[in-house]
Write an enzyme that holds these catalytic residues in place. Sequence first.
Site, short mmCIF file in Angstrom:
data_model
loop_
_atom_site.label_atom_id
_atom_site.label_comp_id
_atom_site.label_asym_id
_atom_site.label_seq_id
_atom_site.Cartn_x
_atom_site.Cartn_y
_atom_site.Cartn_z
N LYS A 1 -33.93 58.56 -64.51
CA LYS A 1 -33.80 60.11 -65.02
C LYS A 1 -32.48 60.56 -65.41
CE LYS A 1 -33.05 64.02 -62.93
NZ LYS A 1 -32.29 64.56 -63.76
N GLU B 1 -24.04 55.55 -55.29
CA GLU B 1 -22.83 55.66 -55.77
C GLU B 1 -22.33 56.94 -55.84
OE1 GLU B 1 -19.81 56.33 -57.81
OE2 GLU B 1 -20.75 55.30 -59.57
N CYS C 1 -15.87 59.81 -61.04
CA CYS C 1 -16.02 59.50 -59.56
C CYS C 1 -14.77 58.94 -58.74
CB CYS C 1 -17.28 58.88 -58.99
SG CYS C 1 -17.82 57.74 -59.90
N GLU D 1 -13.89 66.84 -53.73
CA GLU D 1 -13.88 66.47 -55.11
C GLU D 1 -14.17 67.58 -55.96
OE1 GLU D 1 -17.38 64.25 -56.24
OE2 GLU D 1 -16.12 62.65 -57.07
P1 NDP Z 1 -25.80 65.75 -58.43
O1 NDP Z 1 -25.83 64.94 -57.51
O2 NDP Z 1 -26.85 67.13 -58.34
O3 NDP Z 1 -26.59 65.29 -59.83
C1 NDP Z 1 -26.80 63.80 -60.11
C2 NDP Z 1 -28.44 63.64 -60.73
O4 NDP Z 1 -29.35 63.81 -59.47
C3 NDP Z 1 -28.85 64.39 -61.74
O5 NDP Z 1 -29.55 63.49 -62.50
C4 NDP Z 1 -29.46 65.49 -61.02
O6 NDP Z 1 -30.44 66.13 -62.00
C5 NDP Z 1 -30.27 64.55 -60.01
N1 NDP Z 1 -30.63 65.41 -58.86
C6 NDP Z 1 -30.38 66.60 -58.36
N2 NDP Z 1 -30.98 66.72 -56.86
C7 NDP Z 1 -31.60 65.94 -56.80
C8 NDP Z 1 -32.59 65.43 -55.74
N3 NDP Z 1 -32.86 66.19 -54.77
N4 NDP Z 1 -33.16 64.32 -55.94
C9 NDP Z 1 -33.17 63.50 -56.77
N5 NDP Z 1 -32.01 63.59 -57.68
C10 NDP Z 1 -31.59 64.81 -57.83
O7 NDP Z 1 -24.63 66.20 -59.16
P2 NDP Z 1 -24.42 67.69 -60.09
O8 NDP Z 1 -24.46 67.46 -61.36
O9 NDP Z 1 -24.95 68.89 -59.54
O10 NDP Z 1 -22.83 67.87 -59.85
C11 NDP Z 1 -22.40 68.39 -58.55
C12 NDP Z 1 -21.42 67.80 -58.11
O11 NDP Z 1 -21.45 66.44 -57.80
C13 NDP Z 1 -19.90 67.68 -59.13
O12 NDP Z 1 -19.30 68.90 -59.13
C14 NDP Z 1 -19.29 66.58 -58.74
O13 NDP Z 1 -18.48 67.13 -57.79
C15 NDP Z 1 -20.25 65.56 -57.94
N6 NDP Z 1 -20.75 64.52 -58.77
C16 NDP Z 1 -20.17 63.44 -58.68
C17 NDP Z 1 -20.59 62.14 -59.50
C18 NDP Z 1 -19.99 61.03 -59.17
O14 NDP Z 1 -20.27 60.10 -60.01
N7 NDP Z 1 -19.52 60.96 -58.07
C19 NDP Z 1 -21.48 62.40 -60.74
C20 NDP Z 1 -21.97 63.87 -60.86
C21 NDP Z 1 -21.43 64.77 -60.07
P3 NDP Z 1 -30.04 67.40 -62.68
O15 NDP Z 1 -29.06 66.93 -63.62
O16 NDP Z 1 -31.02 67.86 -63.18
O17 NDP Z 1 -29.22 68.24 -61.72
#
Ligand code: NDP
Length: 478
Positions: free
Chosen positions: A184, A258, A292, A389
């Site tokens: 996904k 990760e 990240c 972060e």
């Molecule tokens: P999320 O962790 O919510 O999203 C990452 C992925 O997980 C997306 O595909 C998301 O779908 C999906 N997801 C969301 N909720 C669930 C769940 N309960 N079970 C399984 N999958 C789920 O990150 P966000 O995009 O909301 O970003 C929020 C914050 O996270 C950012 O501001 C940043 O600080 C941090 N972040 C860190 C990352 C890293 O690599 N360390 C990467 C991305 C974000 P959907 O896109 O539809 O929400």
Amino acid sequence: MPKFEYAPAPESRAIVSLRESYGLFINGEFTPSADGRAFKTISPATEEVLAEVAEASPADVDRAVAAARRAYERTWSVLPARERGKYLFRIARIIQERSRELAVLESLDNGKPIRESRDVDIPLVAAHFFYHAGWADKLEYAGYGPAPKPLGVAGQVIPWNFPLLMLAWKIAPALACGNTVVLKPAETTPLTALTFAEICQQADLPPGVVNILTGAGDTGKALVTHPGIDKVAFTGSTEVGKEIARDCAPTRKKVTLELGGKAANIVFEDAPVDQAVEGIVNGIFFNQGHVCCAGSRLLVQESVYDQVLASLQRRLATLRLGDPLDKNTDVGAINSAAQLAKIRELSEVGEAEGAQRWSPPCELPVKGFWFPPTVFTGVSQAHRIAREEIFGPVLSVLTFRTPAEAVEKANNTPYGLSAGVWTDKGSRILWMAARLRAGVVWANTFNKFDPSSPFGGYKESGYGREGGRHGLEAYLDV
Ligand code: NDP
């Protein structure tokens, strides 16, 4: 310092042929979602709607997992390993052939500068498939026993900051080890994953080996909690990572996470300042800081603080922010309105807590989501901008006097994904690397990635490694 005027150098969009709407990719075919639901994906630079994308429901997750199971049992796990390798090699070649199209599409949907998608993301995507194509028939030499077995069906959920690259980090090792996948992509960046689905068709990959389900968090949750999944791989926020760990704890699923980071980029007084400044800029302003492992905390030795800060501010004044498709652009758009709101909020907290905020003179486009490169000085360890972060182009600057203090401050975080050390002395690099609790420590460089090099975190940055020999373990029954 005067800024050179550059003529606009936009990359043409003509190479991308966007469809009006995209279905889910299940069992080798595009299909609508079971309940007909869909959402729109936009360009964060202009807010223009790019396409409508199907939203997978739990019934679609069922279908995709069943397709992946069938493909695992009947085709992929029984295929000679050399043949698996050939498919991965073919996918890598097609990615190279379509690299310009993929780069433009990534920049359109994500907002990152074309220079980065063209020169970093897409070449690394191809490199990951080439690298793992090589592993497919050599797994018995990977150090996991004479005949390591795959796990089965992997459920993979990825974020929006490196959409196609995170897909490659997930899919290439899974397939090389003989697993099938349901992936996904993030809600705001589904388009390159859907183009990857086309590439799987073009490569004649057997149906069901790769399934792509677009959707939001609920789709991700339905996928990782599905009982038909043997392995969960997630990249994203620590908050969601913890939820997934809780969901999977009572099951037999193997999980790798990760998650977030708050890396220290540590500059010693004997570092070559100009190179260090380039590394600081690359560390936090690459990909708008949506990284990240970004070097979001700059630790500068007190004796060179004034010099480093002045050089950094001079350099930042030369960065070009704007159209992601312009080949001169250094800083593109923030990926979404929600992420922009989070960056703004934490920056306001930084000011309210007493840190000094600075940005170079920088005109922001009227439409879309934008945030200027920002530096906070006078930051203390207790400030939220030093602990949380921000995931945006915001740098927090702290100082230190001794190497021991640098280590203490660098490790004073719940995260442990990466760190950077800038110094002329090799012995100091080794001394620091041995003490920094971070999965990756870069020496006199930053944000360098290679498929043969394992990547992953300590503490709340997650567990498991991706890339290299170590990354194979996540997809083998060992
Ligand atoms: P999320 O962790 O919510 O999203 C990452 C992925 O997980 C997306 O595909 C998301 O779908 C999906 N997801 C969301 N909720 C669930 C769940 N309960 N079970 C399984 N999958 C789920 O990150 P966000 O995009 O909301 O970003 C929020 C914050 O996270 C950012 O501001 C940043 O600080 C941090 N972040 C860190 C990352 C890293 O690599 N360390 C990467 C991305 C974000 P959907 O896109 O539809 O929400």
